[in-house]
Enzyme design. Structure first.
Site, mmCIF file in Angstrom:
data_model
loop_
_atom_site.group_PDB
_atom_site.id
_atom_site.type_symbol
_atom_site.label_atom_id
_atom_site.label_comp_id
_atom_site.label_asym_id
_atom_site.label_seq_id
_atom_site.Cartn_x
_atom_site.Cartn_y
_atom_site.Cartn_z
ATOM 1 N N SER A 1 -21.415 -46.974 23.347
ATOM 2 C CA SER A 1 -22.093 -47.980 23.434
ATOM 3 C C SER A 1 -21.394 -48.930 22.918
ATOM 4 C CB SER A 1 -23.434 -48.059 23.227
ATOM 5 O OG SER A 1 -24.364 -49.684 22.699
ATOM 6 N N TYR B 1 -31.066 -46.546 18.154
ATOM 7 C CA TYR B 1 -29.856 -45.998 19.455
ATOM 8 C C TYR B 1 -28.252 -46.787 18.908
ATOM 9 C CZ TYR B 1 -27.388 -47.018 23.779
ATOM 10 O OH TYR B 1 -27.142 -46.690 24.488
#
Length: 254
Positions: free
Chosen positions: A147, A160
């Site tokens: 990400s 996350y």
């Protein structure tokens, strides 16, 4: 194009979003695609039908990657699906796409959510690779979905971001470890892509415009934008690329 003809690819979390896009693209390139899903069997079957309608080959199998027996169930389902098609219990490509999000800011964290995110985003990919090494053929390909949150501050979902940072570190270590077998290991890092994971952030035109503004192209990413890069990384053309973090965010945060 059939540049992946004769190869078997596993895509985790392939029932929707980026995973579905990757599964469809790899099948279009000639791979037999094992469509892993965690909960939504109907969506996984829809992915398989979409592949088959375009002349490709795919099958679905389930494993809850947060469960203690996730890896055992995963490979039992994979082997059963391959056997049903008369295929050997081996594979050439693993795309670790399945992921969980939603941890919130630091003052909102809970140990339960922390453990779940690390179980799905970090533990599962690592042990799927470990257990799959005797099945993964020499010259194979591993692509981990990371990400952009590992390169920019993302306090909105700190756990996350932490899990994806661990994925980046794992990618580097395994690229060196598996290089002698001709296996490449790379990570792709999307920015905002139109998937169910961020649907709540796109509920109004103003919210969608705000997300689109992150990219220099002024739009939100599409699963195909990520799938095309993954297709390159698993192809023979990317044989000299390993241990890399590829930003596929549309120039976000430049």
């Amino acid at each position: 194009m059939a540049r992946l003809a004769g190869r078997t690819a596993i895509v985790t979390g392939a029932s929707r979003g980026i995973g579905r896009g990757v599964a469809e693209r790899l099948a279009a390139d000639g791979a037999l695609v094992a469509v892993h899903y965690g909960r939504d069997e109907d969506a996984a079957r829809a992915t398989v039908r979409g592949v088959e309608e375009r002349g490709g080959r795919a099958f679905a199998f389930r494993s809850d990657l947060a469960a203690p027996d996730a890896v055992d169930v995963f490979y039992a389902g994979l082997d059963a699906g391959l056997a049903e098609l008369g295929e050997e219990p081996g594979f050439d490509i693993l795309v670790n796409n399945a992921g969980a999000s939603g941890s919130g800011r630091v003052h909102e964290l809970s140990p339960e959510v922390f453990d779940r995110l690390f179980a799905i985003n970090v533990k599962a990919p690592l042990f799927l690779i470990q257990r799959g090494l005797d099945r993964l053929r020499d010259g194979g390909r591993i692509v981990n979905v990371s990400s952009l949150a590992t390169r920019t501050a993302f306090p909105e979902s700190v756990t996350y971001a932490m899990t994806k940072g661990a994925v980046d570190t794992m990618t580097l270590a395994l690229a060196k470890e598996l290089g002698p077998r001709g296996i490449t290991v790379n990570a792709v890092a999307p920015g905002f892509v139109a998937t169910d994971m961020n649907a709540r952030r796109r509920t109004t035109p103003e919210a969608r415009a705000a997300l689109a503004a992150h990219s220099v192209f002024g739009r939100i990413g599409d699963p195909a934008d990520i799938a095309d890069v993954v297709a390159f990384l698993v192809s023979d053309e990317a044989r000299w690329v390993t241990g890399q973090y590829l930003d596929v965010s549309g120039g976000s945060a430049l």
